[in-house]
Design an enzyme around this catalytic site. Structure first.
Site, PDB file in Angstrom:
ATOM      1  N   GLU A   1      44.134  53.648  43.307  1.00 34.75           N
ATOM      2  CA  GLU A   1      45.156  53.722  44.357  1.00 34.75           C
ATOM      3  C   GLU A   1      44.631  54.458  45.589  1.00 34.75           C
ATOM      4  O   GLU A   1      44.984  54.123  46.719  1.00 34.75           O
ATOM      5  CB  GLU A   1      46.407  54.416  43.818  1.00 34.75           C
TER       6      GLU A   1
ATOM      7  N   SER B   1      22.857  50.200  41.974  1.00 36.36           N
ATOM      8  CA  SER B   1      23.687  49.005  42.100  1.00 36.36           C
ATOM      9  C   SER B   1      23.030  47.733  41.562  1.00 36.36           C
ATOM     10  O   SER B   1      23.693  46.930  40.905  1.00 36.36           O
ATOM     11  CB  SER B   1      24.085  48.792  43.563  1.00 36.36           C
TER      12      SER B   1
ATOM     13  N   HIS C   1      37.040  43.049  38.765  1.00 38.30           N
ATOM     14  CA  HIS C   1      35.669  43.551  38.666  1.00 38.30           C
ATOM     15  C   HIS C   1      35.522  44.857  39.447  1.00 38.30           C
ATOM     16  O   HIS C   1      34.903  45.806  38.970  1.00 38.30           O
ATOM     17  CB  HIS C   1      34.677  42.524  39.203  1.00 38.30           C
ATOM     18  N   SER C   2      36.083  44.903  40.634  1.00 33.02           N
ATOM     19  CA  SER C   2      36.075  46.103  41.466  1.00 33.02           C
ATOM     20  C   SER C   2      37.180  45.954  42.489  1.00 33.02           C
ATOM     21  O   SER C   2      37.949  44.984  42.475  1.00 33.02           O
ATOM     22  CB  SER C   2      34.709  46.270  42.162  1.00 33.02           C
TER      23      SER C   2
END
Length: 465
Positions: A142, A228, A357-358
């Site tokens: 959030e 990443s 996923h993100s």
């Protein structure tokens, strides 16, 4: 009993045909994972029908059983028998590798032989950490939606893998994670404030604000900073494990990754590297069904990930990643084998990514709501573990409510502190690589400072010069 597929031998195919590769011979201890439900539109991991024809599958049954000559080829790695029959190995077999589990969906334990029972204190800490991880995901997600942090990624539906595997390890074991394993750090004592500092990239961030959010790292907790690019941590993990072996350390390396990573070259290089060097490394694959928007049905022609280990000569096992006790038991056994026998182990944990996923993804574009709800409601790892703990009388609903209240309060305080903490100075962008900064980087730093002074509106005002 926890049965791992043997890595390899001179008579591998005789063992396969005798089905000794299976982890559970007792049907009450095994779950045939991946079978499609007719009443669900969910993406259950693989189709039931794997071949248009079973001709190739029948050939493998006969490949090493008949028509052998008496002579053998003395070849490096072991003698190979000759045969006058021209037979091709099948691309795969129709029989699926079973999935090890300990808990039924209702929380009742199957209690397989040789299972190491959890103590009350460890079980309660595991469940508390799973609750904490869930609250972290909700609040930080959030916060990203509010524009307070730039990026986030949740562990929803996969909490058991990180927490239970971490509980089965020791502090000296080295972890190279992907990006869905903050639960491992949480178990090892990484504080809510440390998580918040990294996400907000302030002076308290050990990476000095250089990394994307959720790219955690901690030397103190033997947790390498996340990268990443997919798969880069896997060959590195093998090298670290080999160094532990050379130093005769009573420790191993654990490398986490998702099913999508197995399509990267680094995965295959790492498995072969580990097998040849007999490095004490545990590869834990979170097979959650989706590599962002690519389903595993579009990735694999083989029976998932577990069979790839045996191809490289690595002992392997498939487990129910939503079964906390199964994950704990399998990782604990794998750790013992890796260290005692100086060997790599591959664990494929079948689970499901309930969230997007993100924060950059909208999974409703490629999967159905019914599929997500099925895994969220009927296959929830936290609900299953909670039932088991409750059945033991170890943790009440009141205990859970009190823990949730405490964690929410502490996390909101951590976020407020992280937002107030000063950002690292601009100079930190160029430090910690070279002992003496080369001329080209000195020039880049000067250009950046001049550009920021000329266009201050285009740069964050809270980053000191």
């Amino acid at each position: 009993m926890i049965r791992f597929a043997r890595s390899s031998s001179r008579n591998l195919f005789h063992r396969v045909l005798n089905r000794k590769f299976q982890y559970c011979s007792d049907s009450s201890m095994a779950v045939q994972c991946g079978r499609r439900r007719k009443d669900q539109s969910s993406g259950f991991f693989w189709p039931t029908c794997r071949f248009e024809s079973t001709e190739a599958a029948r050939h493998v049954d006969q490949l090493y059983l008949h028509n052998h000559d008496d002579q053998e080829l003395d070849f490096p790695g072991g003698s190979v028998p000759f045969t006058k029959e021209m037979r091709f190995m099948s691309e795969s077999t129709e029989k699926r590798v079973p999935c090890y589990r300990v808990l039924h969906e209702n929380g009742d334990a199957i209690t397989p032989p040789n299972f190491n029972q959890l103590t009350k204190d460890v079980a309660i800490k595991m469940y508390k950490d799973m609750i904490t991880l869930q609250i972290m995901d909700n609040i930080f997600y959030e916060a990203q939606r509010q524009g307070r942090i730039s990026f986030y990624l949740t562990s929803s539906g996969e909490e058991a893998i990180a927490i239970a595997s971490a509980a089965a390890l020791l502090p000296d074991d080295v972890v190279l994670a992907q990006y869905r394993e903050p639960g491992v750090l949480l178990w090892r004592g990484f504080t809510l404030q440390e998580f918040a500092n990294q996400l907000f990239g302030n002076k308290g961030d050990y990476g000095k604000g250089r990394q994307m959010p959720i790219h955690y790292g901690s030397n103190h907790h033997n947790y390498f900073t996340i990268s990443s690019p997919l798969g880069t941590q896997l060959p590195q993990a093998v090298g670290i494990a080999y160094s532990l072996k050379m130093d005769k350390k009573e420790a191993c390396v654990v490398a986490y990754f998702g099913d999508g990573t197995t399509s990267e070259g680094d995965f295959h290089a790492a498995l072969n590297f580990a097998a040849v060097l007999r490095a004490p490394v545990i590869f834990i694959c979170r097979n959650n069904g989706w590599a962002i928007s690519t389903s595993i049905e579009e990735q694999f022609r083989s029976d998932g990930v577990v069979v790839k280990g045996q191809g490289y000569g690595i002992r392997s096992i498939r487990i129910d990643g939503n079964d906390t006790l199964a994950v704990y038991s399998a990782v604990r056994k794998a750790r013992s084998m890796a260290i005692r026998e100086n060997m790599p182990v591959l664990i494929e944990a079948l689970t499901y990514r309930v969230g997007h996923h993100s924060t950059s993804d909208d999974s409703s574009k490629y999967r159905t709501t019914d599929e997500i709800q099925y895994w969220k409601m009927e296959r929830n790892p936290m609900d299953r573990f909670a039932k088991w703990i409750s059945n033991n009388g170890w943790f009440s609903q009141e205990d859970e409510l009190n823990h949730k209240t405490t964690v929410k309060r502490q996390l909101l305080e951590a976020i407020q502190n992280a937002e107030k903490t000063e950002k690292p100075p601009l100079s930190e962008l160029f430090n910690d690589v070279y002992d003496n900064l080369p001329k080209n980087l000195q020039e880049q730093e000067e250009v950046l400072r001049q550009t920021r002074k000329r266009y201050p509106q285009d740069y964050p005002s809270d980053v000191p010069l």
